[in-house]
Design a protein around this motif. Structure first.
Motif, PDB file in Angstrom:
ATOM      1  N   ASP A 151      66.629  83.000  43.545  1.00  0.00           N
ATOM      2  CA  ASP A 151      66.503  83.779  44.780  1.00  0.00           C
ATOM      3  C   ASP A 151      67.783  84.525  45.143  1.00  0.00           C
ATOM      4  N   SER A 152      68.915  84.063  44.620  1.00  0.00           N
ATOM      5  CA  SER A 152      70.186  84.692  44.986  1.00  0.00           C
ATOM      6  C   SER A 152      70.510  85.931  44.151  1.00  0.00           C
ATOM      7  N   ILE A 153      69.792  86.151  43.067  1.00  0.00           N
ATOM      8  CA  ILE A 153      70.177  87.220  42.140  1.00  0.00           C
ATOM      9  C   ILE A 153      70.204  88.600  42.790  1.00  0.00           C
ATOM     10  N   PRO A 154      69.198  89.013  43.592  1.00  0.00           N
ATOM     11  CA  PRO A 154      69.305  90.326  44.235  1.00  0.00           C
ATOM     12  C   PRO A 154      70.554  90.473  45.099  1.00  0.00           C
ATOM     13  N   SER A 155      70.904  89.447  45.862  1.00  0.00           N
ATOM     14  CA  SER A 155      72.094  89.541  46.711  1.00  0.00           C
ATOM     15  C   SER A 155      73.369  89.521  45.880  1.00  0.00           C
ATOM     16  N   GLN A 156      73.357  88.831  44.739  1.00  0.00           N
ATOM     17  CA  GLN A 156      74.521  88.851  43.840  1.00  0.00           C
ATOM     18  C   GLN A 156      74.775  90.271  43.344  1.00  0.00           C
ATOM     19  N   LEU A 157      73.712  90.963  42.976  1.00  0.00           N
ATOM     20  CA  LEU A 157      73.845  92.308  42.418  1.00  0.00           C
ATOM     21  C   LEU A 157      74.031  93.381  43.490  1.00  0.00           C
ATOM     22  N   ALA A 158      73.795  93.030  44.749  1.00  0.00           N
ATOM     23  CA  ALA A 158      73.969  94.003  45.825  1.00  0.00           C
ATOM     24  C   ALA A 158      75.435  94.181  46.211  1.00  0.00           C
ATOM     25  N   LYS A 159      76.304  93.299  45.715  1.00  0.00           N
ATOM     26  CA  LYS A 159      77.724  93.387  46.049  1.00  0.00           C
ATOM     27  C   LYS A 159      78.393  94.513  45.262  1.00  0.00           C
ATOM     28  N   GLU A 160      79.484  95.033  45.796  1.00  0.00           N
ATOM     29  CA  GLU A 160      80.273  96.027  45.065  1.00  0.00           C
ATOM     30  C   GLU A 160      80.789  95.411  43.766  1.00  0.00           C
ATOM     31  N   ASN A 161      81.359  94.199  43.897  1.00  0.00           N
ATOM     32  CA  ASN A 161      81.769  93.437  42.722  1.00  0.00           C
ATOM     33  C   ASN A 161      80.626  92.474  42.393  1.00  0.00           C
ATOM     34  N   LYS A 162      79.953  92.703  41.279  1.00  0.00           N
ATOM     35  CA  LYS A 162      78.723  91.978  40.975  1.00  0.00           C
ATOM     36  C   LYS A 162      78.958  90.642  40.272  1.00  0.00           C
ATOM     37  N   LYS A 163      80.204  90.201  40.218  1.00  0.00           N
ATOM     38  CA  LYS A 163      80.491  88.897  39.639  1.00  0.00           C
ATOM     39  C   LYS A 163      79.690  87.818  40.369  1.00  0.00           C
ATOM     40  N   PHE A 164      79.140  86.880  39.606  1.00  0.00           N
ATOM     41  CA  PHE A 164      78.322  85.819  40.176  1.00  0.00           C
ATOM     42  C   PHE A 164      79.186  84.907  41.046  1.00  0.00           C
ATOM     43  N   ILE A 165      78.771  84.737  42.303  1.00  0.00           N
ATOM     44  CA  ILE A 165      79.493  83.906  43.271  1.00  0.00           C
ATOM     45  C   ILE A 165      78.599  82.733  43.659  1.00  0.00           C
ATOM     46  N   TYR A 166      79.052  81.521  43.362  1.00  0.00           N
ATOM     47  CA  TYR A 166      78.234  80.339  43.655  1.00  0.00           C
ATOM     48  C   TYR A 166      77.989  80.184  45.155  1.00  0.00           C
ATOM     49  N   GLY A 167      78.919  80.675  45.970  1.00  0.00           N
ATOM     50  CA  GLY A 167      78.745  80.561  47.414  1.00  0.00           C
ATOM     51  C   GLY A 167      77.570  81.348  47.939  1.00  0.00           C
ATOM     52  N   LEU A 168      77.096  82.351  47.172  1.00  0.00           N
ATOM     53  CA  LEU A 168      75.907  83.107  47.584  1.00  0.00           C
ATOM     54  C   LEU A 168      74.619  82.384  47.210  1.00  0.00           C
ATOM     55  N   VAL A 169      74.717  81.416  46.327  1.00  0.00           N
ATOM     56  CA  VAL A 169      73.548  80.609  45.978  1.00  0.00           C
ATOM     57  C   VAL A 169      73.215  79.686  47.144  1.00  0.00           C
ATOM     58  N   ARG A 170      74.258  79.045  47.622  1.00  0.00           N
ATOM     59  CA  ARG A 170      74.110  78.139  48.767  1.00  0.00           C
ATOM     60  C   ARG A 170      75.503  77.869  49.310  1.00  0.00           C
ATOM     61  N   GLU A 171      75.624  77.794  50.590  1.00  0.00           N
ATOM     62  CA  GLU A 171      76.941  77.582  51.198  1.00  0.00           C
ATOM     63  C   GLU A 171      77.578  76.297  50.666  1.00  0.00           C
ATOM     64  N   GLY A 172      78.805  76.432  50.177  1.00  0.00           N
ATOM     65  CA  GLY A 172      79.524  75.290  49.649  1.00  0.00           C
ATOM     66  C   GLY A 172      79.191  74.925  48.213  1.00  0.00           C
ATOM     67  N   ALA A 173      78.356  75.746  47.549  1.00  0.00           N
ATOM     68  CA  ALA A 173      77.952  75.435  46.179  1.00  0.00           C
ATOM     69  C   ALA A 173      79.140  75.524  45.231  1.00  0.00           C
ATOM     70  N   ARG A 174      79.139  74.695  44.200  1.00  0.00           N
ATOM     71  CA  ARG A 174      80.196  74.671  43.194  1.00  0.00           C
ATOM     72  C   ARG A 174      79.586  74.872  41.809  1.00  0.00           C
ATOM     73  N   ALA A 175      80.425  75.373  40.887  1.00  0.00           N
ATOM     74  CA  ALA A 175      79.957  75.684  39.537  1.00  0.00           C
ATOM     75  C   ALA A 175      79.338  74.464  38.857  1.00  0.00           C
ATOM     76  N   ARG A 176      79.992  73.323  38.978  1.00  0.00           N
ATOM     77  CA  ARG A 176      79.509  72.135  38.266  1.00  0.00           C
ATOM     78  C   ARG A 176      78.109  71.708  38.729  1.00  0.00           C
ATOM     79  N   GLU A 177      77.720  72.101  39.958  1.00  0.00           N
ATOM     80  CA  GLU A 177      76.411  71.723  40.482  1.00  0.00           C
ATOM     81  C   GLU A 177      75.303  72.644  39.980  1.00  0.00           C
ATOM     82  N   TYR A 178      75.636  73.899  39.662  1.00  0.00           N
ATOM     83  CA  TYR A 178      74.606  74.896  39.391  1.00  0.00           C
ATOM     84  C   TYR A 178      74.643  75.463  37.981  1.00  0.00           C
ATOM     85  N   GLU A 179      75.602  75.063  37.155  1.00  0.00           N
ATOM     86  CA  GLU A 179      75.668  75.597  35.797  1.00  0.00           C
ATOM     87  C   GLU A 179      74.426  75.206  34.989  1.00  0.00           C
TER      88      GLU A 179
END
Length: 435
Positions: free
Chosen positions: A239-267
């Motif tokens: 669900d976060s992919i559209p908002s990830q790509l809507a940023k000027e810098n399209k680098k994947f940000i775990y914080g946009l997946v869920r507040e406080g999310a970390r890489a180790r939780e979502y990889e």
């Protein structure tokens, strides 16, 4: 509808050292249709088995696996004798029958004369879960959604495709037509059922319904096939992919997946979607040199969907944007355009294209291509934008032999920089080889 991978299947059929083939790809990209069409065109007979629908064949692959025994029993099931070389055997959803996968090793070693093609929508996921696999005993091909070139052919534009591939660069008489067809493709995408619906109805909203049903099917797969511990995380990432790509810098940000999310939780969730073929990842490189993979920063990446039409649908972008000038190319800060370019490059199997470059001064090259010893920067521009500051910065720092820019501007060749119109990307290999 023409699929270009059919030619690769024909090459596989005629290989002297042919091994069983596994056709990989996400659900509903057309794997089953392509294999059946391949069988219809190139073999006298086709024995098709879908392991998701047939439980009674489990005994065929139990116990000791001998190709001769399997062929005898499958012939009984098929109702006619399976003939070496003239019958195509298709194992569909083969991940549902792990012993059938294991049997491929014995066919490769003891009975290579039998033509066996396998497909599985979630095969990548199954393999990571420990399914036994005949390493080194199979050939692979990957099927993606229909490319823009295939979309053009499906819409009766084969002559125009041939004209471009034949080396034509002066496309002024066809620019309006090609731009309009590209707009259609960005809305419809390349999922075969969506393209088929468009050809039958010429109704964007009917296409939209097909795309919604595909998205629902994918989301149902999360619950049906993913480990329970991952289902919620997969949904959040998806669900976060559209908002990830809507940023000027399209680098994947775990914080946009869920507040406080970390890489180790979502990889693991990202890996599941990648294994299922439902997302594409491109990685930042610390140095644009070959091999690009050696310089990839695995912690810095972008995530795209497998198909531009599904991205448009998942984003809730109305089909009516096709009527609004060049807006479709600029939506989400050019995300639709960048998604399209990513897909087109993925169809060029001889090129490495899963990489991008950024500098400390915020310059960014959207894609780095590698063929042989050269790294070729490709800057992606939405619409008719002329600005290419990042490409200029990259060229000053690394002096590449060839640099590419893609936009809606006409083809242009100037001092080592070429502008390739977005609708000509399927001819980009010709540009690289002519350098």
């Amino acid at each position: 509808m023409e699929r270009l991978l059919l030619e690769e299947l024909k090459k596989w059929q005629n290989k002297a050292d042919r091994r069983p083939l596994i056709l990989r790809g996400a659900r509903q990209v057309g794997k089953t249709w392509l294999l059946k069409e391949f069988g219809r065109l190139c073999f006298r007979d086709v024995c098709y088995i879908n392991f998701e629908q047939i439980d009674s064949l489990e005994s065929v692959f139990s116990g000791t696996i001998h190709p001769e025994d399997i062929i005898n029993q499958l012939s009984v099931y098929h109702g006619k004798r399976i003939q070496a070389n003239s019958t195509l055997i298709i194992f569909d959803e083969v991940q549902e029958m792990p012993r059938a996968l294991t049997s491929l090793k014995y066919f490769a070693e003891e009975a290579p004369e039998y033509a066996i093609c396998c497909a599985g929508s979630l095969l990548g996921v199954a393999l990571h879960q420990g399914t036994s696999f005949p390493v080194g005993k199979v050939d692979f091909l990957d099927l993606s959604p229909m490319s823009f070139r295939e979309f053009l052919c499906a819409n009766g534009e084969q002559m125009l495709v041939d004209y471009i591939l034949g080396g034509a660069r002066s496309l002024q008489p066809f620019e309006t037509r090609l731009t309009h067809l590209l707009k259609q493709y960005l809305i419809i995408g390349g999922m075969p059922s969506a393209v088929k619906k468009w050809i039958e109805t010429k109704d964007y909203f009917a296409v939209d319904e097909v795309q919604h049903s595909i998205i629902v099917a994918y989301e149902n797969d999360f619950s049906k096939h993913a480990p329970k511990s991952l289902v919620e995380k997969i949904r959040y990432v998806w669900d976060s992919i559209p908002s990830q790509l809507a940023k000027e810098n399209k680098k994947f940000i775990y914080g946009l997946v869920r507040e406080g999310a970390r890489a180790r939780e979502y990889e693991d969730a990202l890996m599941w979607l990648s294994d299922a073929g439902e997302i594409l990842r491109t990685y930042n490189v610390t140095k644009p040199d070959v091999p690009l993979k050696a310089y990839a920063d695995l912690k810095s990446f972008k995530v795209f969907l497998l198909d531009v039409g599904l991205l448009r649908c998942l984003s809730g972008l109305s089909p009516k944007v096709i009527l609004e000038g060049s807006r479709i190319f600029e939506e989400f800060k050019g995300a639709i355009t960048e998604q399209y370019v990513c897909q087109e490059l993925k169809t060029l199997r001889h090129l490495q294209s899963s990489y991008y470059w950024t500098s400390a001064s915020k310059a960014e090259i959207d894609f780095l291509l590698s063929e042989g010893l050269n790294v070729i920067p490709l800057e992606c521009k939405a619409g008719y934008t002329m600005n290419a500051k990042s490409l200029k910065s990259y060229r000053e720092k690394y002096s590449p032999l060839l640099s590419l820019r893609t936009s809606l501007l006409p083809y242009e060749r100037n001092e080592g920089v070429r502008n390739i119109p977005l609708y000509m990307l399927f001819a980009i290999s010709n540009e690289i080889s002519s350098e």
